[in-house]
Design a protein around this motif. Structure first.
Motif, PDB file in Angstrom:
ATOM      1  N   PRO A  91       0.859  -1.369  -0.082  1.00  0.00           N
ATOM      2  CA  PRO A  91       0.193  -0.062   0.108  1.00  0.00           C
ATOM      3  C   PRO A  91       0.978   1.216  -0.100  1.00  0.00           C
ATOM      4  CG  PRO A  91       0.171  -0.905   2.158  1.00  0.00           C
ATOM      5  CD  PRO A  91       0.973  -1.730   1.218  1.00  0.00           C
ATOM      6  N   PRO A  92       0.222   2.371  -0.021  1.00  0.00           N
ATOM      7  CA  PRO A  92       0.998   3.808  -0.166  1.00  0.00           C
ATOM      8  C   PRO A  92       1.520   3.712   1.275  1.00  0.00           C
ATOM      9  CG  PRO A  92      -0.961   3.906  -1.510  1.00  0.00           C
ATOM     10  CD  PRO A  92      -0.937   2.680  -0.785  1.00  0.00           C
ATOM     11  N   TYR A  93       2.920   3.966   1.536  1.00  0.00           N
ATOM     12  CA  TYR A  93       3.451   4.161   2.821  1.00  0.00           C
ATOM     13  C   TYR A  93       2.915   5.304   3.549  1.00  0.00           C
ATOM     14  CZ  TYR A  93       6.562   0.797   0.683  1.00  0.00           C
ATOM     15  OH  TYR A  93       7.307  -0.508   0.246  1.00  0.00           O
ATOM     16  N   VAL A  94       2.881   4.866   4.826  1.00  0.00           N
ATOM     17  CA  VAL A  94       2.440   5.691   5.983  1.00  0.00           C
ATOM     18  C   VAL A  94       3.430   7.220   5.859  1.00  0.00           C
ATOM     19  CG1 VAL A  94       1.980   6.116   8.337  1.00  0.00           C
ATOM     20  CG2 VAL A  94       1.526   4.006   7.341  1.00  0.00           C
ATOM     21  N   LEU A  95       2.876   8.208   5.944  1.00  0.00           N
ATOM     22  CA  LEU A  95       3.815   9.422   5.560  1.00  0.00           C
ATOM     23  C   LEU A  95       4.313   9.861   6.949  1.00  0.00           C
ATOM     24  CD1 LEU A  95       1.134  11.582   3.387  1.00  0.00           C
ATOM     25  CD2 LEU A  95       3.271  10.196   2.630  1.00  0.00           C
ATOM     26  N   LYS A  96       5.633  10.203   6.895  1.00  0.00           N
ATOM     27  CA  LYS A  96       6.382  10.792   7.824  1.00  0.00           C
ATOM     28  C   LYS A  96       6.234  12.171   7.877  1.00  0.00           C
ATOM     29  CE  LYS A  96       9.347   6.915   8.559  1.00  0.00           C
ATOM     30  NZ  LYS A  96      10.859   6.527   8.504  1.00  0.00           N
TER      31      LYS A  96
ATOM     32  N   ASN B  57       4.637  12.401  -3.753  1.00  0.00           N
ATOM     33  CA  ASN B  57       3.910  12.159  -5.150  1.00  0.00           C
ATOM     34  C   ASN B  57       4.766  11.220  -5.909  1.00  0.00           C
ATOM     35  OD1 ASN B  57       1.512  13.645  -4.364  1.00  0.00           O
ATOM     36  ND2 ASN B  57       2.775  15.821  -4.569  1.00  0.00           N
ATOM     37  N   LEU B  58       5.829  10.636  -5.682  1.00  0.00           N
ATOM     38  CA  LEU B  58       6.440   9.819  -6.497  1.00  0.00           C
ATOM     39  C   LEU B  58       5.808   8.783  -7.302  1.00  0.00           C
ATOM     40  CD1 LEU B  58       9.922   9.634  -4.506  1.00  0.00           C
ATOM     41  CD2 LEU B  58       9.334  10.988  -6.608  1.00  0.00           C
ATOM     42  N   TYR B  59       4.728   8.254  -6.361  1.00  0.00           N
ATOM     43  CA  TYR B  59       4.019   7.099  -6.805  1.00  0.00           C
ATOM     44  C   TYR B  59       2.641   7.378  -7.224  1.00  0.00           C
ATOM     45  CZ  TYR B  59       8.031   4.932  -5.002  1.00  0.00           C
ATOM     46  OH  TYR B  59       9.547   4.106  -4.664  1.00  0.00           O
ATOM     47  N   GLY B  60       2.207   8.671  -7.128  1.00  0.00           N
ATOM     48  CA  GLY B  60       0.964   9.076  -7.509  1.00  0.00           C
ATOM     49  C   GLY B  60       0.092   9.512  -6.619  1.00  0.00           C
ATOM     50  N   GLU B  61      -0.499   8.539  -5.554  1.00  0.00           N
ATOM     51  CA  GLU B  61      -1.394   8.991  -4.597  1.00  0.00           C
ATOM     52  C   GLU B  61      -1.026   8.536  -3.202  1.00  0.00           C
ATOM     53  OE1 GLU B  61      -6.048   8.210  -3.719  1.00  0.00           O
ATOM     54  OE2 GLU B  61      -5.469   8.715  -5.894  1.00  0.00           O
ATOM     55  N   SER B  62      -0.944   9.270  -2.206  1.00  0.00           N
ATOM     56  CA  SER B  62      -0.846   8.879  -0.595  1.00  0.00           C
ATOM     57  C   SER B  62      -2.204   8.500  -0.111  1.00  0.00           C
ATOM     58  CB  SER B  62      -0.077   9.736  -0.015  1.00  0.00           C
ATOM     59  OG  SER B  62       1.160   9.924  -0.519  1.00  0.00           O
ATOM     60  N   TRP B  63      -2.046   7.638   0.951  1.00  0.00           N
ATOM     61  CA  TRP B  63      -3.382   7.480   1.682  1.00  0.00           C
ATOM     62  C   TRP B  63      -3.304   8.437   2.960  1.00  0.00           C
ATOM     63  CZ3 TRP B  63      -3.962   1.468   2.191  1.00  0.00           C
ATOM     64  CH2 TRP B  63      -4.426   0.918   0.809  1.00  0.00           C
ATOM     65  N   ASP B  64      -4.310   9.056   3.340  1.00  0.00           N
ATOM     66  CA  ASP B  64      -4.277   9.589   4.635  1.00  0.00           C
ATOM     67  C   ASP B  64      -4.680   8.645   5.709  1.00  0.00           C
ATOM     68  OD1 ASP B  64      -7.136   9.139   4.814  1.00  0.00           O
ATOM     69  OD2 ASP B  64      -7.983  10.906   4.005  1.00  0.00           O
ATOM     70  N   ILE B  65      -4.612   9.175   6.865  1.00  0.00           N
ATOM     71  CA  ILE B  65      -4.738   8.276   7.991  1.00  0.00           C
ATOM     72  C   ILE B  65      -5.950   7.442   8.088  1.00  0.00           C
ATOM     73  CG2 ILE B  65      -5.635   9.838   9.859  1.00  0.00           C
ATOM     74  CD1 ILE B  65      -3.065   7.290  10.462  1.00  0.00           C
ATOM     75  N   GLN B  66      -7.178   7.821   7.570  1.00  0.00           N
ATOM     76  CA  GLN B  66      -8.248   7.042   7.475  1.00  0.00           C
ATOM     77  C   GLN B  66      -8.295   6.128   6.388  1.00  0.00           C
ATOM     78  OE1 GLN B  66      -8.171  10.681   7.524  1.00  0.00           O
ATOM     79  NE2 GLN B  66      -9.116  10.909   9.543  1.00  0.00           N
ATOM     80  N   GLN B  67      -7.588   6.232   5.457  1.00  0.00           N
ATOM     81  CA  GLN B  67      -7.202   5.120   4.486  1.00  0.00           C
ATOM     82  C   GLN B  67      -6.593   4.071   5.014  1.00  0.00           C
ATOM     83  OE1 GLN B  67      -6.252   8.198   1.516  1.00  0.00           O
ATOM     84  NE2 GLN B  67      -7.940   7.330   0.113  1.00  0.00           N
ATOM     85  N   GLN B  68      -5.457   4.685   5.563  1.00  0.00           N
ATOM     86  CA  GLN B  68      -4.539   3.469   6.099  1.00  0.00           C
ATOM     87  C   GLN B  68      -5.338   2.791   7.035  1.00  0.00           C
ATOM     88  OE1 GLN B  68      -1.508   2.711   5.448  1.00  0.00           O
ATOM     89  NE2 GLN B  68      -0.865   4.244   4.268  1.00  0.00           N
ATOM     90  N   GLN B  69      -6.242   3.243   8.048  1.00  0.00           N
ATOM     91  CA  GLN B  69      -7.012   2.608   9.059  1.00  0.00           C
ATOM     92  C   GLN B  69      -8.031   1.824   8.354  1.00  0.00           C
ATOM     93  OE1 GLN B  69      -6.285   2.586  12.220  1.00  0.00           O
ATOM     94  NE2 GLN B  69      -5.869   4.494  13.094  1.00  0.00           N
TER      95      GLN B  69
ATOM     96  N   ASP C 194       8.887   1.165   8.223  1.00  0.00           N
ATOM     97  CA  ASP C 194       8.658   0.891   9.595  1.00  0.00           C
ATOM     98  C   ASP C 194       7.837   2.218  10.301  1.00  0.00           C
ATOM     99  OD1 ASP C 194       8.606  -0.303  12.330  1.00  0.00           O
ATOM    100  OD2 ASP C 194      10.411   0.759  12.596  1.00  0.00           O
ATOM    101  N   ASN C 195       6.732   2.025  11.016  1.00  0.00           N
ATOM    102  CA  ASN C 195       5.899   3.059  11.306  1.00  0.00           C
ATOM    103  C   ASN C 195       5.073   2.336  12.638  1.00  0.00           C
ATOM    104  OD1 ASN C 195       2.951   2.366  10.454  1.00  0.00           O
ATOM    105  ND2 ASN C 195       4.173   1.726   8.631  1.00  0.00           N
TER     106      ASN C 195
END
Length: 135
Positions: A41-46, A52-64, A84-85
């Protein structure tokens, strides 16, 4: 030789199913005995900086939502890759975690003026991994 390579590839892919649907719907609909789910999945942002290297990131709700889906799996083996996160380490308690080691972010090199930044990549699994630690 080329035809033999194609036959080998087709043989390896004979039981692979490719679908075009929402990732979470796909994951939940494939929880079957003997099933295997590999998710990158899109990696958890630090911090707050989007990648934007891979297109789209997920926000915390999408990660959850993603973590809710994989934690609901009862039959399939699940393997997730990422950096690691704390979110994954806490939500995947009882899973196994393995440090793949330092990997170079090849796509990031373009954005970084040719130098290849690196970071440790991990996998989390809902089954034992040799050399891994149980969370």
């Amino acid at each position: 030789k080329i035809m033999q390579g194609r036959r080998n590839a087709l043989y390896l892919l004979r039981n692979v199913q490719v679908t075009e649907q929402d990732a979470l719907d796909c994951i939940l609909s494939h929880d079957v005995e003997g099933g295997v789910i590999y998710a990158d999945p899109p990696y958890v942002l630090k911090g707050k900086k989007a990648n934007n290297l891979y297109g789209e990131s997920w926000d915390i709700q999408q990660q959850q939502r993603f973590l809710d889906a994989v934690c609901a799996m009862r039959y399939s083996s699940v393997l997730i890759s990422g950096y690691d996160n704390d979110l994954y380490n806490s939500r995947l308690a009882g899973w196994w975690k393995y440090d793949i080691g330092e990997v170079h972010k090849a796509i990031a090199a373009v954005k970084e003026g040719g130098k290849k930044p690196s970071e440790h990549e991990f996998v989390w699994a809902n089954y034992p991994i040799i050399g891994g630690e149980k969370l």
